[in-house]
Design a protein around this motif. Structure first.
Motif, PDB file in Angstrom:
ATOM      1  N   TRP A  30      -5.829  -0.372  -3.713  1.00 59.51           N
ATOM      2  CA  TRP A  30      -5.332  -0.072  -2.421  1.00 59.51           C
ATOM      3  C   TRP A  30      -5.963  -0.947  -1.396  1.00 59.51           C
ATOM      4  N   THR A  31      -4.961  -1.410  -0.412  1.00 58.65           N
ATOM      5  CA  THR A  31      -5.538  -2.243   0.665  1.00 58.65           C
ATOM      6  C   THR A  31      -4.714  -1.758   1.987  1.00 58.65           C
ATOM      7  N   LEU A  32      -5.315  -2.430   2.887  1.00 56.85           N
ATOM      8  CA  LEU A  32      -4.424  -2.315   4.318  1.00 56.85           C
ATOM      9  C   LEU A  32      -3.317  -3.163   4.208  1.00 56.85           C
ATOM     10  N   PRO A  33      -2.229  -2.499   4.900  1.00 60.20           N
ATOM     11  CA  PRO A  33      -0.723  -3.400   4.863  1.00 60.20           C
ATOM     12  C   PRO A  33      -1.214  -4.533   5.744  1.00 60.20           C
ATOM     13  N   GLY A  34      -0.650  -5.729   5.381  1.00 59.07           N
ATOM     14  CA  GLY A  34      -0.716  -6.940   5.805  1.00 59.07           C
ATOM     15  C   GLY A  34      -0.575  -8.186   4.697  1.00 59.07           C
ATOM     16  N   GLY A  35      -0.927  -9.243   5.115  1.00 60.31           N
ATOM     17  CA  GLY A  35      -0.966 -10.417   4.098  1.00 60.31           C
ATOM     18  C   GLY A  35      -0.974 -11.654   4.680  1.00 60.31           C
TER      19      GLY A  35
END
Length: 152
Positions: A30-35
């Motif tokens: 699980w990660t923060l939304p973004g990229g």
């Protein structure tokens, strides 16, 4: 050395945080939304685009929380044997403006979900989540940025 510029959003509302489930070449979490930002794309435009792509939400950017820069050795990259890469991650506090929660199709994430903040420690998360939450909760009232060092 290759350089990757990416921007992410910490979105907390009503005691919950919005996360995206990242998966790529056998790794996941699980990660923060973004990229990653596209060449020539402003990092704020990039994070707004990425949040929409990964979650279905249109977001506004409220403030800059911090910037993390680290080197990933060639042997530790998703494609081993490549040259080292400098990863520069810009972390913003963001808010939902409109939209409806949905999962990304055909991208690097396969699910988006709201989690109670007290659930985070039980999840398999990437280091970026802890860093983002720390910046979100410990940001000084005077607004000055502190150096960021994520655990790698």
């Amino acid at each position: 050395m290759h350089r990757r510029l990416a921007s992410y959003g910490v979105i907390v509302r009503d005691g919950q945080i919005l996360l995206a489930h990242w998966h790529d070449r056998g790794r996941s979490g699980w990660t923060l939304p973004g990229g990653g930002t596209d060449p020539g794309e402003d990092p704020i435009d990039g994070v707004v685009r990425e949040i929409w792509e990964e979650t279905g939400y249109h977001a506004s950017i409220d403030r800059l929380l911090g910037i993390d820069s680290h080197i990933i050795a060639g042997r530790d990259r998703l494609e081993p044997g490549k040259t080292p890469m400098q990863s520069v991650r810009i972390v913003y506090e963001a808010s939902i403006v409109s939209g409806e929660l949905r999962n990304e199709r055909g991208g690097s994430t396969d699910e988006a979900r709201w989690f109670d903040l007290d659930e985070i420690s039980a999840l398999r998360t990437v280091s970026l989540v802890d860093m983002g939450l720390r910046l979100h909760t410990e940001r000084p009232a005077n607004g000055h940025l502190r150096p960021v060092r994520a655990a790698h």
